[in-house]
Design a protein around this motif. Structure first.
Motif, short mmCIF file in Angstrom:
data_model
loop_
_atom_site.label_atom_id
_atom_site.label_comp_id
_atom_site.label_asym_id
_atom_site.label_seq_id
_atom_site.Cartn_x
_atom_site.Cartn_y
_atom_site.Cartn_z
N SER A 226 0.86 -1.18 0.00
CA SER A 226 0.00 0.00 0.00
C SER A 226 0.90 1.23 0.00
O SER A 226 2.09 1.16 0.33
N ASN A 257 -5.67 3.34 10.12
CA ASN A 257 -6.15 2.91 8.81
C ASN A 257 -6.38 1.41 8.76
O ASN A 257 -5.63 0.63 9.37
N GLU A 260 -5.71 -2.04 2.85
CA GLU A 260 -6.12 -2.93 1.78
C GLU A 260 -5.08 -2.95 0.67
O GLU A 260 -4.36 -1.96 0.45
N GLY A 263 -3.99 -0.06 -1.76
CA GLY A 263 -4.70 1.13 -1.33
C GLY A 263 -3.80 2.35 -1.31
O GLY A 263 -2.62 2.26 -0.95
N TYR A 265 -3.40 5.88 0.52
CA TYR A 265 -3.87 6.51 1.75
C TYR A 265 -3.64 8.02 1.80
O TYR A 265 -3.77 8.63 2.84
N GLU A 273 -9.38 12.53 7.07
CA GLU A 273 -10.51 12.16 6.22
C GLU A 273 -10.59 13.06 5.00
O GLU A 273 -10.39 14.27 5.09
N SER A 278 -12.50 9.18 -4.48
CA SER A 278 -12.35 7.73 -4.57
C SER A 278 -10.91 7.30 -4.79
O SER A 278 -10.59 6.11 -4.71
N ARG A 281 -8.03 6.41 0.28
CA ARG A 281 -8.77 5.70 1.32
C ARG A 281 -8.73 6.52 2.61
O ARG A 281 -7.66 6.93 3.05
N ASP A 282 -9.88 6.75 3.19
CA ASP A 282 -9.97 7.51 4.44
C ASP A 282 -9.52 6.67 5.62
O ASP A 282 -9.71 5.44 5.64
#
Length: 376
Positions: A226, A257, A260, A263, A265, A273, A278, A281-282
């Motif tokens: 990630s 977090n 994934e 992902g 970040y 946040e 999209s 990732r929050d």
């Protein structure tokens, strides 16, 4: 969403038991429930049962041994200390040569091989004069103090280093792969490293125990799992094999977090946040930097437990699946100073390591310490 400018404040095939969801590792601890009906209570507790050890110098990583003793990394000394799990007596296990302890660098994370019972390997993440790297050492409990660790064998190198933001947390997953949290060095010119998939800075890496890209990674030739991280300091998994990571923010928001595969970040484009973008990732939870500045995390009794450095507290984040089930709750606030590392001690127990002797604290008599904490 916080829009950010310059500045800084603080190989081999997977086993069949590999990740069933993106990310995965140590099934120790009670884990996180899958359904809301199984969520832990909204309010929990954390009680210091005993102070196991005192007088530690700049402790960072901690690895519990199968015999109940502990290995602790001294960031500034480049030394791995053995702590007796009953008496708390300390002795030197061995030195890691080549450690450069400038700034926030030094001897950082520790992890035991998933096959420790047979190979006796201890892994360490440390800063050198040129990079951050990972090495393995064979441990022999029968040897005298100071000689229990073999000479290190480097398995991975070339992770960018800086005066700050060196990452450093390492952990083996239930898939027996090694996960590594890195930083983007804290240098103004390096802010773009976190978004550059060709760079190892500002990432969570996933590799084999030999340091090769693990099968199932986003790019089969890369260890990057990630990206878009500022400075990953904690890694832990719940019983449903979800990977969680804590991360230092800049001036506004620190983050927890859910990690994934592949992902993004957000760093350095967003902090905390976002606004529904999209591409990023929050975090599942965020804190003002004065309240957290998070480091190590562990999962126990259905919650993530997160150490706070500047915040000087232990945060509890109860989980329901991949989201918090209630608001975070703080414990030990201001009682023991800066908290660096949290490791499961099995069941409802945690090992919590204080960090007052790292140059940013105000050490008192007996600092630094290892606390045994009972939680629910």
């Amino acid at each position: 969403m916080a829009l950010l400018g310059a500045g800084c404040s603080s190989g081999p095939a997977e086993p069949e038991s590999g990740p069933s969801s993106p990310g995965s590792a140590s099934p120790s601890g009670s884990g996180s429930p899958s359904a809301a009906s199984d969520a832990p209570p909204d309010k929990g507790s954390a009680e210091v049962v005993r102070t196991l050890a005192t007088g530690l110098n700049s402790p960072w990583g901690l690895a519990p041994l199968p015999d109940g003793n502990l290995l602790v990394a001294s960031r500034d000394e480049g030394e791995i200390v053995q702590v007796d799990g009953d008496s708390g007596r300390t002795s030197e296990a061995g030195q890691v040569p080549g450690v450069d302890a400038e700034g926030e660098g030094g001897l950082l994370g520790l992890a035991l091989s998933p096959d420790f019972a047979t190979d006796q390997l201890v892994y360490a993440y440390f800063t050198t004069a040129s990079d951050n790297r990972i090495a393995s050492m064979r441990y022999d409990a029968k040897k005298p103090a100071g000689e229990r660790l073999s000479a290190p064998s480097t398995i991975f190198k070339g992770i960018p280093k800086g005066f700050t933001h060196n990452g450093g947390r390492i952990a083996f997953g239930p898939d027996k792969m090694l996960y590594v949290g890195t930083g983007e060095t804290g240098e103004t010119g390096d802010k773009g490293l976190a978004q550059d998939k060709e760079s190892l800075g500002g990432k969570i890496l996933r590799m084999t125990p030999e340091g090769e890209p693990a099968r199932g990674n986003p790019d089969q030739d890369s260890v990057v799992w990630s990206y878009g991280h500022r400075n990953v300091q904690g890694l832990a998994w719940d019983e449903d094999r979800r990977l969680w990571a804590s991360e230092f923010g800049q001036d506004t928001w620190d983050e927890l977090n859910h990690i994934e595969k592949d992902g993004n970040y957000g760093w350095p484009d967003v902090e905390g946040e976002g606004d529904g973008d999209s591409d990023f990732r929050d975090p599942v939870e965020q804190w003002r930097t004065a309240d957290a500045s998070p480091s190590g995390i562990a999962v126990a009794e259905g919650s993530v437990w997160m150490a706070g450095l500047r915040g000087e507290r232990l945060w509890r984040i109860p989980l329901s699946g991949d989201k918090p089930s209630a608001k975070p709750q703080a414990f030990l606030e201001g009682e023991y100073g800066r908290l660096r590392t949290v490791v499961s001690a099995g069941g409802d127990k945690l090992w919590v390591v204080t960090n007052e002797t790292d140059g940013r604290g105000s050490p008192e008599k007996d600092d630094d310490r290892i606390l045994e904490v009972r939680v629910r």
